[in-house]
Scaffold this active site. Structure first.
Site, short mmCIF file in Angstrom:
data_model
loop_
_atom_site.label_atom_id
_atom_site.label_comp_id
_atom_site.label_asym_id
_atom_site.label_seq_id
_atom_site.Cartn_x
_atom_site.Cartn_y
_atom_site.Cartn_z
N HIS A 121 0.87 -1.18 0.00
CA HIS A 121 0.00 0.00 0.00
C HIS A 121 0.91 1.23 0.00
CE1 HIS A 121 -2.82 2.92 1.83
NE2 HIS A 121 -3.78 2.10 1.45
N ASP A 198 2.94 -4.70 8.04
CA ASP A 198 1.72 -3.92 7.88
C ASP A 198 0.55 -4.91 7.97
OD1 ASP A 198 -0.56 -2.78 6.86
OD2 ASP A 198 0.37 -1.98 5.05
N1 PMP Z 1 -1.83 -0.92 4.47
C1 PMP Z 1 -2.78 -1.67 3.91
C2 PMP Z 1 -2.44 -3.06 3.42
C3 PMP Z 1 -4.08 -1.17 3.78
O1 PMP Z 1 -5.03 -1.90 3.22
C4 PMP Z 1 -4.36 0.14 4.26
C5 PMP Z 1 -5.74 0.75 4.10
N2 PMP Z 1 -6.31 0.57 2.85
C6 PMP Z 1 -3.33 0.87 4.85
C7 PMP Z 1 -2.08 0.29 4.95
C8 PMP Z 1 -3.54 2.26 5.38
O2 PMP Z 1 -4.45 2.22 6.42
P1 PMP Z 1 -5.03 3.58 7.06
O3 PMP Z 1 -5.50 4.40 5.88
O4 PMP Z 1 -6.14 3.11 7.92
O5 PMP Z 1 -3.93 4.22 7.80
#
Ligand code: PMP
Length: 404
Positions: A121, A198
């Site tokens: 991500h 993560d």
């Molecule tokens: N990592 C992954 C694998 C995610 O799916 C997400 C949210 N889509 C995030 C990080 C970021 O999460 P947040 O926006 O809640 O900080």
């Protein structure tokens, strides 16, 4: 066995019509829905104990502090962390990764390497790029194959004495791949590198065990795991959290402040500057209680059934291609329908009450790898049903007839 109808009754939002059709919510990877227990706990906090924490001698402040710290302990037990002070409350996964990536400048010098994977991500890429910019370190990327699996031979080859930290996701939000993090953690440690996992997409679907995994950092967002938005956790091993400099300065995170010098508070407060999301932190504990009561054995078994059923049924649609066909997957089906744009599929099924996500899912490098502008993504939770998958399949077929 899960009583799905009873579980669905716990989620008031599911019982509604969207565009004249019963809501089918398949956007769980973006955020989960909230059970009544969580919604009630938010009301209870503001209706009964709202107060600032850690600094008041008065009754309400102590009640709120006790509830906040009890939630920390609940999360510690849930994750099987050794100590409650290894649980840092954050506003979400992004915040957790930034705490580590920012502080890691202390341990990284020019020419060192920071390793991420090809399926991260953006929030597990950009903070590391910022670290590399500040320090002169290089970003190294573990590649993936056409199934959307990390190529472990390449990981072995890329890992070296220069690697300072490896940051990978437990489960990919774009592809649903469950990554072999146990292997990655072990190998990275043998090479002398730290590991951040993560866990944003894992914590809603399984129960990671910090002591068994032995990772150095693990971070997740509460809002994807039935908890409130603005809640999240960074787990860190005590020795790492002690070494890592604070991320933000301010109240709460200090021991003593003079104009000559400031000393920092002990864990976990060193990383919790300012007034935190008190309600969200407390109610994340309620969400974890709820998930534990449903039971992760049940959740894993049932969601696998949904994933298998959804994969099989969607493949009936002629010209539909699933992107991400790893052997180990959880909860996510990314797909394309030949001759259509994912956005149009998403917009048409929305008219039939179905919520799916379209786009690059904050994983632009994944889309670039597959040469796609984006995908349509259906992501499941334990309150979804096979009947809802049938509705999606019929809706996609209908959209295809309209568009092709
Ligand atoms: N990592 C992954 C694998 C995610 O799916 C997400 C949210 N889509 C995030 C990080 C970021 O999460 P947040 O926006 O809640 O900080």
């Amino acid at each position: 066995m899960l009583d799905i109808q009873a579980i669905r009754a716990d989620f008031p939002i599911l019982n509604q019509q969207v565009n004249g059709k019963p809501l089918v919510y398949f956007d769980n990877a973006a955020t989960s829905q909230k059970p009544k227990a969580v919604i009630d706990a938010i009301m209870k906090y503001y209706g009964e104990i709202n107060s600032n924490i850690h600094r008041g001698v008065h009754y309400l402040s102590q009640k709120a502090t006790d509830a906040y710290e009890a939630s920390r302990q609940k999360i510690q037990k849930h994750l099987n962390a050794k100590h409650d002070y290894e649980i840092i409350f954050t506003s979400g996964t992004t915040h957790g990764i930034n705490i580590v990536a920012s502080g890691f400048a202390k341990f990284v010098k020019e020419g060192d390497e920071v390793m991420v994977s090809a399926m991260e991500h953006h929030s597990n890429i950009v903070p590391w790029q910022m670290l590399c910019e500040r320090t002169g370190a290089n970003l190294v990327v573990i590649p993936m194959n056409e199934q959307g699996e990390l190529i472990m031979d390449e990981f072995d080859r890329l890992l070296s004495g220069k690697t300072r930290i490896v940051a990978v996701n437990h489960i990919s939000n774009a592809l649903g791949t469950v990554n072999p993090i146990q292997y990655i953690i072990k190998k990275a440690h043998e090479a002398g590198a730290a590991v951040l996992i993560d866990g944003a997409q894992a914590v809603p679907h399984m129960k990671p065990d910090m002591q068994e995994l032995d990772c150095d950092f693990y971070t997740f967002s509460g809002h994807k795991a039935c908890g409130p938005t603005g809640s999240g956790v960074l787990y860190g091993k005590e020795e790492w959290l002690n070494k890592l400099p604070p991320y933000q300065g301010g109240g709460e995170m200090i021991k003593e402040v003079t104009f000559a010098k400031t000393t920092y508070a002990d864990l976990p407060h060193k990383f919790e500057a300012g007034t935190p999301g008190i309600a969200s932190g407390i109610v994340l504990g309620t969400a974890i209680d709820y998930l534990d009561a449903v039971g992760f054995d049940n959740i894993i078994r049932y969601e696998q059934e949904l994933l298998d059923y959804g994969t099989e049924r969607l493949q009936e649609v002629e010209g539909l291609r699933i992107v991400g066909t790893a052997t180990h997957k959880a909860s996510v089906i990314s797909f394309l329908v030949e001759g259509t744009h994912p956005y149009d599929i998403g917009a048409i099924v929305d008219k039939m009450g179905i919520a799916i996500r379209t786009g690059n899912h904050c994983t632009q490098p994944v889309m670039d790898f597959f040469g796609l502008p984006g995908t349509a993504r259906a992501s499941f939770a334990f309150y979804n049903t096979k009947e809802e998958i049938d509705i999606l399949v019929e809706a996609v077929k209908k959209a295809q007839r309209m568009l092709v």
